[in-house]
Scaffold this active site. Structure first.
Site, PDB file in Angstrom:
ATOM      1  N   HIS A 287      65.558  30.007  18.017  1.00  0.00           N
ATOM      2  CA  HIS A 287      64.905  30.379  16.752  1.00  0.00           C
ATOM      3  C   HIS A 287      63.423  30.672  16.946  1.00  0.00           C
ATOM      4  O   HIS A 287      62.703  29.950  17.640  1.00  0.00           O
ATOM      5  CB  HIS A 287      65.150  29.348  15.649  1.00  0.00           C
ATOM      6  CG  HIS A 287      64.597  27.986  15.881  1.00  0.00           C
ATOM      7  ND1 HIS A 287      63.294  27.650  15.584  1.00  0.00           N
ATOM      8  CD2 HIS A 287      65.161  26.859  16.378  1.00  0.00           C
ATOM      9  CE1 HIS A 287      63.093  26.370  15.869  1.00  0.00           C
ATOM     10  NE2 HIS A 287      64.203  25.875  16.364  1.00  0.00           N
ATOM     11  N   ASP A 299      59.958  23.937  20.893  1.00  0.00           N
ATOM     12  CA  ASP A 299      60.834  24.119  19.721  1.00  0.00           C
ATOM     13  C   ASP A 299      60.363  25.297  18.893  1.00  0.00           C
ATOM     14  O   ASP A 299      59.532  25.130  18.010  1.00  0.00           O
ATOM     15  CB  ASP A 299      60.840  22.827  18.900  1.00  0.00           C
ATOM     16  CG  ASP A 299      61.857  22.869  17.772  1.00  0.00           C
ATOM     17  OD1 ASP A 299      62.689  23.782  17.752  1.00  0.00           O
ATOM     18  OD2 ASP A 299      61.805  21.977  16.907  1.00  0.00           O
ATOM     19  N   GLU A 333      64.918  28.622  11.174  1.00  0.00           N
ATOM     20  CA  GLU A 333      65.812  27.489  11.437  1.00  0.00           C
ATOM     21  C   GLU A 333      65.221  26.209  10.850  1.00  0.00           C
ATOM     22  O   GLU A 333      65.933  25.384  10.283  1.00  0.00           O
ATOM     23  CB  GLU A 333      66.019  27.314  12.949  1.00  0.00           C
ATOM     24  CG  GLU A 333      67.071  26.269  13.329  1.00  0.00           C
ATOM     25  CD  GLU A 333      66.523  24.851  13.466  1.00  0.00           C
ATOM     26  OE1 GLU A 333      67.326  23.920  13.508  1.00  0.00           O
ATOM     27  OE2 GLU A 333      65.283  24.663  13.512  1.00  0.00           O
ATOM     28  N   GLU A 334      63.894  26.056  10.998  1.00  0.00           N
ATOM     29  CA  GLU A 334      63.273  24.760  10.685  1.00  0.00           C
ATOM     30  C   GLU A 334      63.374  24.355   9.220  1.00  0.00           C
ATOM     31  O   GLU A 334      63.668  23.208   8.914  1.00  0.00           O
ATOM     32  CB  GLU A 334      61.800  24.763  11.108  1.00  0.00           C
ATOM     33  CG  GLU A 334      61.574  24.909  12.611  1.00  0.00           C
ATOM     34  CD  GLU A 334      62.043  23.705  13.417  1.00  0.00           C
ATOM     35  OE1 GLU A 334      62.584  22.763  12.837  1.00  0.00           O
ATOM     36  OE2 GLU A 334      61.858  23.736  14.648  1.00  0.00           O
ATOM     37  N   ASP A 361      68.111  25.291  21.930  1.00  0.00           N
ATOM     38  CA  ASP A 361      67.158  24.744  20.958  1.00  0.00           C
ATOM     39  C   ASP A 361      66.962  23.250  21.207  1.00  0.00           C
ATOM     40  O   ASP A 361      67.017  22.446  20.296  1.00  0.00           O
ATOM     41  CB  ASP A 361      67.658  25.018  19.529  1.00  0.00           C
ATOM     42  CG  ASP A 361      66.649  24.544  18.482  1.00  0.00           C
ATOM     43  OD1 ASP A 361      65.462  24.354  18.829  1.00  0.00           O
ATOM     44  OD2 ASP A 361      67.045  24.347  17.316  1.00  0.00           O
ATOM     45  N   HIS A 431      58.047  18.957  16.786  1.00  0.00           N
ATOM     46  CA  HIS A 431      57.442  19.105  15.451  1.00  0.00           C
ATOM     47  C   HIS A 431      56.033  18.516  15.338  1.00  0.00           C
ATOM     48  O   HIS A 431      55.592  18.172  14.240  1.00  0.00           O
ATOM     49  CB  HIS A 431      58.321  18.454  14.364  1.00  0.00           C
ATOM     50  CG  HIS A 431      59.682  19.054  14.253  1.00  0.00           C
ATOM     51  ND1 HIS A 431      60.638  18.566  13.398  1.00  0.00           N
ATOM     52  CD2 HIS A 431      60.247  20.119  14.859  1.00  0.00           C
ATOM     53  CE1 HIS A 431      61.739  19.296  13.497  1.00  0.00           C
ATOM     54  NE2 HIS A 431      61.530  20.251  14.390  1.00  0.00           N
TER      55      HIS A 431
HETATM   56 ZN    ZN Z   1      64.397  23.884  16.958  1.00  0.00          ZN
END
Ligand code: ZN
Length: 464
Positions: A287, A299, A333-334, A361, A431
């Site tokens: 993503h 990520d 995606e997030e 991912d 994140h």
């Molecule tokens: Zn991810």
């Protein structure tokens, strides 16, 4: 004796022929796989692509200028590979903006305050402009709310402090074990009259970084929604210890994030048309969006450039796939999965036949293997290829969850897979502000790309 000799001689010849023919087909696979690993490690483009995405563009939250720059950049790079077709697939995405940096402290006695690092959870509402200040109550998870009841929760801030389970070797299992407090903590706590929630960051390590991530209010009316923020693991430990000494602590936090109307964005798609079975489609992807705190290198910048590298390695080694091989860089995606849903929706409306989808991912760390979501029969077929990965120390072939973005494509008869890199350090960065380029190792990233290309090659040449 003479006859026996003849028979055994004949058998020996047959045996040698059999061995040679098995040897030939195996060595063709071995040769192609080795070529791709060699190229990925020496001339691969993935690391340079990631450098650009991370250091020239940065965090790519859905709906942001950076997300659009990432769409333009990856499309141009895919164009430059000379594949058959590159296009953008429009998709409407949510636009949530963090605003000015969040601020928080706890107060043990009037005027005696300690600042702690927090960040708003993705999708959270803002606090009132003057912030929220209230007594704070610690819980070990959503289940404990009903035990405490409205009596003890109303008018307070709820502090969800269940840590990730350090004894889990698969850190994704540890993550699953407590992510519900981040995703649904605010919704659940608001039912008991809480004014806000502070959630321990999903991190196995003690450090200073708060980790954001998606949360949801379900269909709760806007007027009932309470603000939610993550606190660093160091902050959580300090707060918890202080609460044990003095349960009367006041907590203050302020954030001014905001959700705007949906905006148009894109999935970026490129394909090499199959030479024999162009209607059978293989998807490989990651993503393109990320959270806004770091630059989204692990990520999921890593998964995007690894997927792009699959097409590059095929082109560079002169491998012409029998089936159509498509790279999809999914948007959003997030905080919404809109890209994955849109891709599946279009695929179904066009009656496209997807036979295999592979997602990366889980970070750009050393590849260990794959998880497969498939029938037992197809899984057993995949296991016959496992030895081909042995020279690259890739050995983990298990059934399991494949990936969020490819999830909506899933249907019977299709094989779904997820790349499984070593997961021990993933949640140190996930994140958070320290999900940055310098934490990605070039060799590890490129090994992952070659591992993906090898599996796609085997699926393409053998089919299911
Ligand atoms: Zn991810």
């Amino acid at each position: 004796m003479k006859n026996n000799y003849k028979v055994s001689n004949k058998l020996a010849v047959l045996f040698i022929i059999a061995c040679l023919s098995v040897g030939r087909s195996q060595s063709k696979d071995e040769v192609q796989i080795k070529k791709m690993y060699d190229l990925a490690l020496t001339e691969g483009k993935g690391y340079d692509w990631l450098n650009y995405l991370s250091n020239q563009i940065g965090g790519r939250l859905s709906g942001s200028v950076q997300a659009q720059q990432a769409v333009d950049y990856t499309k141009a790079q895919l164009d430059s590979l000379g594949v058959d077709k590159v296009w953008l697939q429009p998709v409407m995405v949510p636009k949530w903006v963090r605003g000015t940096p969040e601020f928080a402290y706890f107060e043990t006695t009037p005027g005696s305050t300690t600042n702690v690092a927090i960040c708003a959870l993705g999708g959270s509402v803002a606090t009132p402009s003057t912030g929220v200040k209230a007594k704070i109550i610690e819980v070990d998870g959503i289940e404990q709310l009903s035990t405490l009841g409205k009596d003890q929760i109303e008018g307070k801030i709820v502090f969800f402090n269940r840590p990730m389970d350090a004894t889990q070797i698969n850190t994704f299992t540890a993550y699953s074990g407590c992510v519900d407090q981040r995703y649904a903590g605010a919704l659940e706590a608001s039912k008991y009259g809480a004014l806000g929630v502070i959630v321990r960051s999903m991190n196995l390590r003690l450090d200073i970084y708060p980790h954001t991530g998606s949360m949801s209010y379900g269909d709760q009316p806007e007027s009932e929604r309470i603000p939610a923020a993550a606190i660093s693991t160091n902050g959580a430990e300090l707060l918890s210890t202080s609460l044990k000494l003095n349960p009367d602590i006041n907590f203050y936090f302020k954030q001014n994030c905001k959700l705007f109307k949906d905006v148009e964005s894109y999935n970026v798609i490129a394909e090499i048309k199959g030479s024999e079975k162009p209607d059978e489609i293989i998807v490989v992807g990651g993503h393109l969006d990320s959270w806004d705190l770091g630059d989204g290198s692990h990520d999921d910048g890593a998964g995007c450039v690894q997927s792009m590298e699959v097409l590059n390695l095929f082109k560079k080694t002169g491998y012409k796939p029998k089936r159509t091989v498509r790279v999809v860089l999914f948007m959003n995606e997030e905080n919404g999965l809109r890209g994955g849903n849109k891709y599946a929706e279009v695929a179904i409306s066009k009656n496209e036949k997807h036979i295999f989808a592979l997602e990366s991912d889980s970070g750009g760390f050393t590849p260990r293997g794959f998880t497969f979501d498939s029938s037992q029969e197809d899984f057993e077929k995949v296991l016959t290829w496992k030895n081909l990965f042995k020279p690259y120390l890739v050995h983990y072939f298990e059934k399991g969850f494949a990936g969020a973005d490819i999830g909506p494509l899933k249907k019977d008869g299709m094989v779904m897979a997820g790349l499984r890199p070593d997961s021990q350090r993933y949640f140190d960065h996930h994140h958070a502000e320290n999900d940055t380029f310098e934490h990605v190792n070039r060799r590890e990233l490129q090994l992952g790309a070659a591992t993906m290309a090898s599996l796609v090659y085997l699926v393409d040449s053998n089919g299911f």
